[in-house]
Design a protein around this motif. Structure first.
Motif, PDB file in Angstrom:
ATOM      1  N   GLN A   5      35.441  40.787  49.987  1.00  0.00           N
ATOM      2  CA  GLN A   5      36.319  41.652  50.786  1.00  0.00           C
ATOM      3  C   GLN A   5      36.148  41.360  52.261  1.00  0.00           C
ATOM      4  O   GLN A   5      37.135  41.281  53.009  1.00  0.00           O
ATOM      5  N   GLN A   6      34.924  41.239  52.691  1.00  0.00           N
ATOM      6  CA  GLN A   6      34.636  40.965  54.103  1.00  0.00           C
ATOM      7  C   GLN A   6      35.279  39.663  54.559  1.00  0.00           C
ATOM      8  O   GLN A   6      35.831  39.582  55.669  1.00  0.00           O
ATOM      9  N   GLU A   7      35.227  38.651  53.715  1.00  0.00           N
ATOM     10  CA  GLU A   7      35.741  37.326  54.070  1.00  0.00           C
ATOM     11  C   GLU A   7      37.210  37.144  53.714  1.00  0.00           C
ATOM     12  O   GLU A   7      37.775  36.067  53.937  1.00  0.00           O
ATOM     13  N   LYS A   8      37.822  38.179  53.120  1.00  0.00           N
ATOM     14  CA  LYS A   8      39.245  38.129  52.760  1.00  0.00           C
ATOM     15  C   LYS A   8      39.556  36.921  51.872  1.00  0.00           C
ATOM     16  O   LYS A   8      40.529  36.194  52.081  1.00  0.00           O
ATOM     17  N   LYS A  37      31.634  42.833  47.722  1.00  0.00           N
ATOM     18  CA  LYS A  37      31.798  43.290  49.103  1.00  0.00           C
ATOM     19  C   LYS A  37      31.935  42.112  50.070  1.00  0.00           C
ATOM     20  O   LYS A  37      32.707  42.167  51.033  1.00  0.00           O
ATOM     21  N   TYR A  38      31.210  41.048  49.784  1.00  0.00           N
ATOM     22  CA  TYR A  38      31.299  39.859  50.636  1.00  0.00           C
ATOM     23  C   TYR A  38      32.684  39.234  50.559  1.00  0.00           C
ATOM     24  O   TYR A  38      33.245  38.807  51.581  1.00  0.00           O
TER      25      TYR A  38
END
Length: 410
Positions: free
Chosen positions: A136-139, A133-134
């Motif tokens: 994804q958050q940070e692309k 998830k991290y």
């Protein structure tokens, strides 16, 4: 405007916003100089090193150091040859210690602190689950050397180089039923975390392909068990002639020794790449009717094959063990370098992500399926293994097939 000036301009002049949407006040010149010298958050010096990282189990209960070691060897060789468009790769391999908090901290150090453009060569039992998830958050994208837990194969931002334990189980069952023509096949499953549905899905995939069912399934087998005799006795009593298991090496050795102690010598073992090592072969003297494994990469125990020569030579020069783990890290780094070398313009996290999403498939003689990261929401496309066999009394692996075994695409 030069690229370096453009970088400074983005770093210094683009407005930042506070937590409630208000613009952050202008910074003092001295502070700006410090920011420019260090590299501001979210950007990268276009003339500096290309920072790449990985999160790995380097210490703790189960370690996989070879993957990141192999990736580093690939990057070091590339740097010695001039780097990527004149820029060097700066590789940061961080230990997650097999601990969730350490895995989360390692990812944040690499992605948030070091501003890595991507992660390459990670190998860990837990890091995908903790950090998906991290990412994804940070692309930011990760090409794992060895994906293990389900999140490695179900995240849009993680694309492992290896087959993984779930496709590996489908492959070993296919080899047992369709090549060896075994009957009365059973499963003893060691379940950690949320993996049970994925192993059941792997078995269901085999059933859909073949129309066959397992005779007996026991999903209560423990990791690091002190005595596997009760599980072996129940499987034998159920009439199993072949058994698939998803063990780590010490567990499998304990299971085979328990079978030997019970005089169960007419059983065939259909295992996963997790036991495919020379140390395991040396430890197993009685393998019943044989241990069969679909190696995720071309078998490293075939020393004369040209398929593995480049990898073997690089690992030998760097004193890195010849294992499936080092094959995975090596391939992850090779794939990444090929994408980087084909890029035009600045190499940033954003541009690297775009390039990996749009890349064309890359073939390599060490794998049976071309690698592509691509735009998908999941990345579980490596579906080929090469059969190897460990026979009783040999203490060595033998090639057991003439071509890749593949899961049929439907």
């Amino acid at each position: 405007m030069s690229s370096s000036v453009s970088w400074v301009r983005r770093c210094v002049y683009e407005p930042a916003f506070g937590p409630f949407g208000s613009a952050v006040p202008a910074l003092a010149p001295a502070v700006l100089v410090t920011l420019v010298a260090a590299g501001c958050a979210g950007t990268a010096d276009p003339n500096g090193p290309i920072v790449v990282g990985s999160v790995n189990a380097l210490s703790g209960p189960a370690t996989f150091p070879e993957s990141s070691q192999a990736a580093k060897a690939v990057f070091d060789a590339a740097n010695a040859a001039g780097g990527v468009h004149g820029r060097k790769i700066e590789y940061h391999a961080i230990d997650d210690k097999g601990d969730p908090a350490a895995a989360a901290a390692a990812a944040r150090e690499i992605v948030g602190g070091d501003q890595a453009v991507a992660l390459v060569g990670s190998s860990s039992l837990i890091e995908c689950q903790i950090n998906a998830k991290y990412y994804q958050q940070e692309k930011v994208l990760s090409i794992s050397g060895i994906g293990v837990d389900p999140s490695c194969f179900t995240s849009p931002n993680i694309g492992p180089a290896n087959v993984g334990p779930f496709h590996d189980m489908t492959l070993t069952l296919l080899y047992g039923s369709e090549v060896l023509h075994l009957q009365d096949m059973c499963a003893l499953l060691e379940i950690a975390g949320n993996t049970l549905p994925y192993y059941r899905a792997a078995i269901d995939e085999w059933s859909k392909i073949t129309g066959k069912k397992l005779k007996y399934v026991d999903a209560t087998v423990p990791y690091n068990g002190s005595d596997y005799t009760p599980y072996i006795v129940k499987a034998r009593a159920a009439g199993c002639k072949a058994v698939t298991v998803n063990p780590v090496e010490p567990d499998s050795i304990g299971q085979l020794k328990a079978a030997q102690a019970q005089g169960w010598k007419d059983v065939t073992w259909l295992l996963l790449t997790s036991v495919y090592s020379e140390q395991y072969a040396k430890a197993v003297s009685d393998a019943g009717k044989g241990v069969y494994v679909p190696a995720e990469f071309y078998p490293f125990t075939d020393p004369s094959s040209p398929r593995t020569k480049e990898w073997r030579d690089l690992m030998t020069r760097n004193n890195i063990p010849l294992t499936s783990f080092s094959q995975g890290g090596y391939l992850a780094a090779k794939y990444f370098l090929q994408v980087l070398n084909g890029m035009q313009g600045d190499i940033t996290r954003e541009s690297v992500t775009k390039a990996l999403r749009e890349m064309k498939p890359i073939t390599d003689p060490m794998v049976g399926t071309p690698y592509v990261f691509g735009p998908g929401q999941t990345h579980h496309d490596n579906i080929a293994g090469w059969p190897v066999k460990l026979a009783t009394g040999t203490n060595r692996w033998e090639i057991s097939g003439t071509d890749w075994l593949r899961i049929p695409r439907r």
